[in-house]
Design a protein around this motif. Structure first.
Motif, PDB file in Angstrom:
ATOM      1  N   GLU A  90       0.845  -1.170  -0.094  1.00 54.29           N
ATOM      2  CA  GLU A  90      -0.176   0.048   0.039  1.00 54.29           C
ATOM      3  C   GLU A  90       0.948   1.241  -0.134  1.00 54.29           C
ATOM      4  OE1 GLU A  90      -2.404  -0.274   3.501  1.00 54.29           O
ATOM      5  OE2 GLU A  90      -3.790  -2.032   2.679  1.00 54.29           O
ATOM      6  N   ILE A  91       1.901   1.393   0.784  1.00 56.22           N
ATOM      7  CA  ILE A  91       2.769   2.534   0.749  1.00 56.22           C
ATOM      8  C   ILE A  91       3.626   2.636  -0.655  1.00 56.22           C
ATOM      9  CG2 ILE A  91       5.306   3.053   1.778  1.00 56.22           C
ATOM     10  CD1 ILE A  91       4.227   1.788   4.317  1.00 56.22           C
ATOM     11  N   ALA A  92       3.509   1.658  -1.289  1.00 60.72           N
ATOM     12  CA  ALA A  92       4.622   1.692  -2.524  1.00 60.72           C
ATOM     13  C   ALA A  92       3.478   2.173  -3.536  1.00 60.72           C
ATOM     14  CB  ALA A  92       4.994   0.255  -3.186  1.00 60.72           C
ATOM     15  N   ARG A  93       2.215   1.938  -3.459  1.00 64.67           N
ATOM     16  CA  ARG A  93       1.310   2.545  -4.144  1.00 64.67           C
ATOM     17  C   ARG A  93       0.988   3.875  -4.092  1.00 64.67           C
ATOM     18  NH1 ARG A  93      -1.320  -3.036  -3.582  1.00 64.67           N
ATOM     19  NH2 ARG A  93      -2.329  -1.836  -1.922  1.00 64.67           N
ATOM     20  N   ALA A  94       1.144   4.384  -2.709  1.00 66.73           N
ATOM     21  CA  ALA A  94       0.811   5.669  -2.405  1.00 66.73           C
ATOM     22  C   ALA A  94       2.010   6.484  -2.617  1.00 66.73           C
ATOM     23  CB  ALA A  94       0.372   5.677  -0.859  1.00 66.73           C
ATOM     24  N   GLY A  95       3.160   5.911  -2.530  1.00 65.69           N
ATOM     25  CA  GLY A  95       4.497   6.892  -2.900  1.00 65.69           C
ATOM     26  C   GLY A  95       5.011   7.603  -1.337  1.00 65.69           C
ATOM     27  N   TYR A  96       4.343   7.275  -0.232  1.00 66.68           N
ATOM     28  CA  TYR A  96       4.725   7.785   0.953  1.00 66.68           C
ATOM     29  C   TYR A  96       4.236   6.996   2.251  1.00 66.68           C
ATOM     30  CZ  TYR A  96       0.028   9.942   1.747  1.00 66.68           C
ATOM     31  OH  TYR A  96      -1.159   9.971   1.975  1.00 66.68           O
ATOM     32  N   ALA A  97       5.012   7.154   3.362  1.00 64.80           N
ATOM     33  CA  ALA A  97       4.496   6.332   4.674  1.00 64.80           C
ATOM     34  C   ALA A  97       4.658   7.491   5.636  1.00 64.80           C
ATOM     35  CB  ALA A  97       5.481   5.281   4.717  1.00 64.80           C
ATOM     36  N   THR A  98       3.867   6.935   6.755  1.00 62.45           N
ATOM     37  CA  THR A  98       3.470   7.924   7.828  1.00 62.45           C
ATOM     38  C   THR A  98       3.725   6.794   9.133  1.00 62.45           C
ATOM     39  OG1 THR A  98       1.170   7.569   8.070  1.00 62.45           O
ATOM     40  CG2 THR A  98       1.964   9.336   6.918  1.00 62.45           C
ATOM     41  N   SER A  99       4.165   7.587  10.289  1.00 65.47           N
ATOM     42  CA  SER A  99       4.184   6.987  11.404  1.00 65.47           C
ATOM     43  C   SER A  99       3.840   7.775  12.552  1.00 65.47           C
ATOM     44  CB  SER A  99       5.638   6.401  11.664  1.00 65.47           C
ATOM     45  OG  SER A  99       6.518   7.497  11.757  1.00 65.47           O
ATOM     46  N   PHE A 100       2.850   7.261  13.358  1.00 64.59           N
ATOM     47  CA  PHE A 100       2.292   8.193  14.600  1.00 64.59           C
ATOM     48  C   PHE A 100       2.632   7.502  15.783  1.00 64.59           C
ATOM     49  CE2 PHE A 100      -1.038  10.248  17.000  1.00 64.59           C
ATOM     50  CZ  PHE A 100      -0.854  11.482  16.659  1.00 64.59           C
ATOM     51  N   GLU A 101       3.749   8.144  16.509  1.00 63.99           N
ATOM     52  CA  GLU A 101       3.767   7.636  17.814  1.00 63.99           C
ATOM     53  C   GLU A 101       4.181   6.107  17.922  1.00 63.99           C
ATOM     54  OE1 GLU A 101       0.679   9.008  20.581  1.00 63.99           O
ATOM     55  OE2 GLU A 101       1.623  11.042  20.663  1.00 63.99           O
ATOM     56  N   GLU A 102       5.019   5.652  16.961  1.00 71.21           N
ATOM     57  CA  GLU A 102       5.089   4.167  16.711  1.00 71.21           C
ATOM     58  C   GLU A 102       6.478   3.907  17.482  1.00 71.21           C
ATOM     59  OE1 GLU A 102       5.537   2.749  12.707  1.00 71.21           O
ATOM     60  OE2 GLU A 102       3.622   3.043  12.189  1.00 71.21           O
ATOM     61  N   ARG A 103       7.565   4.585  17.444  1.00 74.68           N
ATOM     62  CA  ARG A 103       8.786   4.432  18.081  1.00 74.68           C
ATOM     63  C   ARG A 103       8.880   5.124  19.377  1.00 74.68           C
ATOM     64  NH1 ARG A 103      14.006   6.328  18.259  1.00 74.68           N
ATOM     65  NH2 ARG A 103      13.663   8.057  17.156  1.00 74.68           N
ATOM     66  N   GLU A 104       8.204   6.220  19.572  1.00 74.55           N
ATOM     67  CA  GLU A 104       8.106   6.778  20.926  1.00 74.55           C
ATOM     68  C   GLU A 104       7.025   7.723  20.941  1.00 74.55           C
ATOM     69  OE1 GLU A 104      11.101  10.194  21.433  1.00 74.55           O
ATOM     70  OE2 GLU A 104      11.923   9.146  19.592  1.00 74.55           O
ATOM     71  N   PRO A 105       6.299   7.981  22.221  1.00 76.95           N
ATOM     72  CA  PRO A 105       5.276   8.735  22.301  1.00 76.95           C
ATOM     73  C   PRO A 105       5.584  10.191  21.984  1.00 76.95           C
ATOM     74  CG  PRO A 105       5.447   7.286  24.504  1.00 76.95           C
ATOM     75  CD  PRO A 105       6.779   7.138  23.395  1.00 76.95           C
ATOM     76  N   GLY A 106       4.591  10.741  21.237  1.00 77.26           N
ATOM     77  CA  GLY A 106       4.845  12.234  21.289  1.00 77.26           C
ATOM     78  C   GLY A 106       5.321  12.459  19.790  1.00 77.26           C
ATOM     79  N   ALA A 107       6.032  11.731  19.204  1.00 76.34           N
ATOM     80  CA  ALA A 107       6.603  11.607  17.965  1.00 76.34           C
ATOM     81  C   ALA A 107       5.971  11.121  16.630  1.00 76.34           C
ATOM     82  CB  ALA A 107       8.059  11.023  17.981  1.00 76.34           C
ATOM     83  N   ALA A 108       6.026  11.845  15.601  1.00 71.46           N
ATOM     84  CA  ALA A 108       5.456  11.542  14.245  1.00 71.46           C
ATOM     85  C   ALA A 108       6.382  11.821  12.951  1.00 71.46           C
ATOM     86  CB  ALA A 108       4.112  12.171  14.137  1.00 71.46           C
ATOM     87  N   ALA A 109       6.038  11.215  11.844  1.00 66.14           N
ATOM     88  CA  ALA A 109       6.843  11.556  10.823  1.00 66.14           C
ATOM     89  C   ALA A 109       6.405  10.949   9.368  1.00 66.14           C
ATOM     90  CB  ALA A 109       8.170  10.707  10.867  1.00 66.14           C
ATOM     91  N   ILE A 110       6.602  11.441   8.412  1.00 63.47           N
ATOM     92  CA  ILE A 110       6.111  11.376   7.056  1.00 63.47           C
ATOM     93  C   ILE A 110       7.544  11.013   6.195  1.00 63.47           C
ATOM     94  CG2 ILE A 110       5.654  13.580   6.796  1.00 63.47           C
ATOM     95  CD1 ILE A 110       3.673  12.466   4.598  1.00 63.47           C
ATOM     96  N   SER A 111       7.263  10.028   5.264  1.00 61.00           N
ATOM     97  CA  SER A 111       8.618   9.884   4.532  1.00 61.00           C
ATOM     98  C   SER A 111       8.326   9.506   3.103  1.00 61.00           C
ATOM     99  CB  SER A 111       9.516   8.901   5.281  1.00 61.00           C
ATOM    100  OG  SER A 111      10.590   8.180   4.726  1.00 61.00           O
ATOM    101  N   ALA A 112       9.121   9.899   2.146  1.00 59.07           N
ATOM    102  CA  ALA A 112       8.860   9.555   0.929  1.00 59.07           C
ATOM    103  C   ALA A 112      10.431   9.014   0.264  1.00 59.07           C
ATOM    104  CB  ALA A 112       8.764  10.696   0.076  1.00 59.07           C
ATOM    105  N   PRO A 113      10.309   8.115  -0.829  1.00 56.50           N
ATOM    106  CA  PRO A 113      11.742   7.753  -1.460  1.00 56.50           C
ATOM    107  C   PRO A 113      12.210   8.726  -2.473  1.00 56.50           C
ATOM    108  CG  PRO A 113       9.639   6.753  -2.742  1.00 56.50           C
ATOM    109  CD  PRO A 113       9.035   7.832  -1.421  1.00 56.50           C
ATOM    110  N   ILE A 114      13.716   8.738  -2.302  1.00 53.75           N
ATOM    111  CA  ILE A 114      14.332   9.436  -3.353  1.00 53.75           C
ATOM    112  C   ILE A 114      15.081   8.312  -4.063  1.00 53.75           C
ATOM    113  CG2 ILE A 114      16.427  10.776  -3.713  1.00 53.75           C
ATOM    114  CD1 ILE A 114      15.830  11.896  -0.735  1.00 53.75           C
TER     115      ILE A 114
END
Length: 247
Positions: A179-203
Motif C-alpha cells: 500500500e505504501i509503494a502504491r501511495a508513494g509515501y509512508a507515515t508513522s504516528f507515535e510508533e517508536r516513541e510517544p509524542g513523535a510522528a513522521a512522514i517519509s518519501a523515497p528518493i
C-alpha cells in the motif's frame, strides 16, 4: 566463500571497540569491555593499538577514553562536493522552511536504518536528529519506505529474520508495504516513541534505484494524521527533485 569467513576477527574486534563511542565519549575500560563482550585484557590491547594510531585518546587523570583526531580526518574525507547527502542540503533546508519541521535522510544498512543527513527544525519544540543515528527497520515512516521500495528478496529476508519483532506479522506487514509503494509515501504516528510522528518519501537515484528515504519528523501534536496527509504532496515533490539532482 561466505562473507563471515572473509572477515578478520582482530579487525572486527577493533571496529567493535570504536563503535562503542557512538553512544558518547569518555568511556572506561570496563564499560567498553562490557559493551563489546570481550575480556578487559583484550580490550586494553585493542585500545592501546588504536591510541597508538591516533583513533582514540586516553585521559591519564580519569583513565577514560575518547575518540582521537584521526577519526576527524576520516570523517573530513566524506565532506566532498559530490557527496549526494551534501548536495541535497539546500533542498532539505527549503523543505524545512516550508513545513517547519526537522528533515532527515535515511539509508538501509543491513537490518537497520541510518540517518546520513539532517536539517533541524527552528522551532523551540522539535525532533532532534543526530546524523549517524542507527534505528530499527521495524518501526518508523522512513523504515517503511526503505522496506517498501527494497527488492522483494530483501524484503523477505528482513521480514523473516529472527530479529524481526514477533508481534509484526510478515504477511500483514508486507501488505502494508504494498500500500505504501502504491501511495508513494509512508507515515508513522507515535510508533517508536510517544509524542513523535513522521512522514517519509523515497528518493530514487541512478537507474531508478532507491537512494534514501526523505523524512519529515516532529511532535505528534503538530504532525497530526491530517497535517501529514496535507503535506504529503510537498514531500513527495521534494523527493523527486532530490532524485533528479543526484541522478
Amino acid at each position: 566463500m561466505e562473507e563471515e569467513k572473509q572477515t578478520i576477527r582482530a579487525v572486527e574486534r577493533a571496529l567493535d571497540v570504536l563503535l562503542t563511542f557512538t553512544a558518547g565519549n569518555d568511556l572506561g575500560l570496563t564499560e567498553i569491555s562490557q559493551r563489546v563482550g570481550l575480556h578487559k585484557s583484550t580490550v586494553f590491547r585493542l585500545l592501546a593499538t588504536l591510541e597508538h594510531r591516533g583513533f582514540v585518546i586516553r585521559d591519564e587523570a580519569t583513565e577514560k577514553y575518547r575518540l582521537g583526531l584521526r577519526v576527524l580526518e576520516l570523517s573530513a574525507s566524506l565532506q566532498r562536493e559530490d557527496d549526494p547527502a551534501l548536495m541535497l542540503i539546500g533542498e532539505m533546508e527549503r523543505l524545512r522552511d516550508q513545513l517547519g519541521e526537522t528533515i532527515s535522510l535515511y539509508v538501509r544498512d543491513r537490518k537497520d536504518r541510518v540517518r546520513i543527513q539532517a536539517v533541524q527544525s527552528q522551532q523551540a519544540i522539535r525532533r532532534v536528529a543526530p546524523v549517524g543515528a542507527r534505528l530499527p527497520l521495524s518501526v518508523g515512516a522512513s523504515s517503511k519506505i526503505l522496506l517498501a521500495f527494497a527488492e522483494p528478496e530483501v524484503q523477505d529476508l528482513l521480514l523473516h529474520d529472527p530479529s524481526w519483532p514477533a508481534s509484526l506479522s510478515p504477511e500483514t506487514y508486507k501488505e502494508q508495504l504494498r500500500e505504501i509503494a502504491r501511495a508513494g509515501y509512508a507515515t508513522s504516528f507515535e510508533e517508536r516513541e510517544p509524542g513523535a510522528a513522521a512522514i517519509s518519501a523515497p528518493i530514487f537515484g541512478r537507474n531508478g534505484k532507491l537512494f534514501a528515504a526523505l523524512s519529515v519528523s516532529g511532535p505528534s501534536n503538530r504532525l497530526t494524521p491530517d497535517s501529514m496527509l496535507e503535506s504529503a504532496p510537498a514531500i513527495v515533490g521534494a523527493a523527486k527533485r532530490m532524485g533528479a539532482m543526484i541522478g
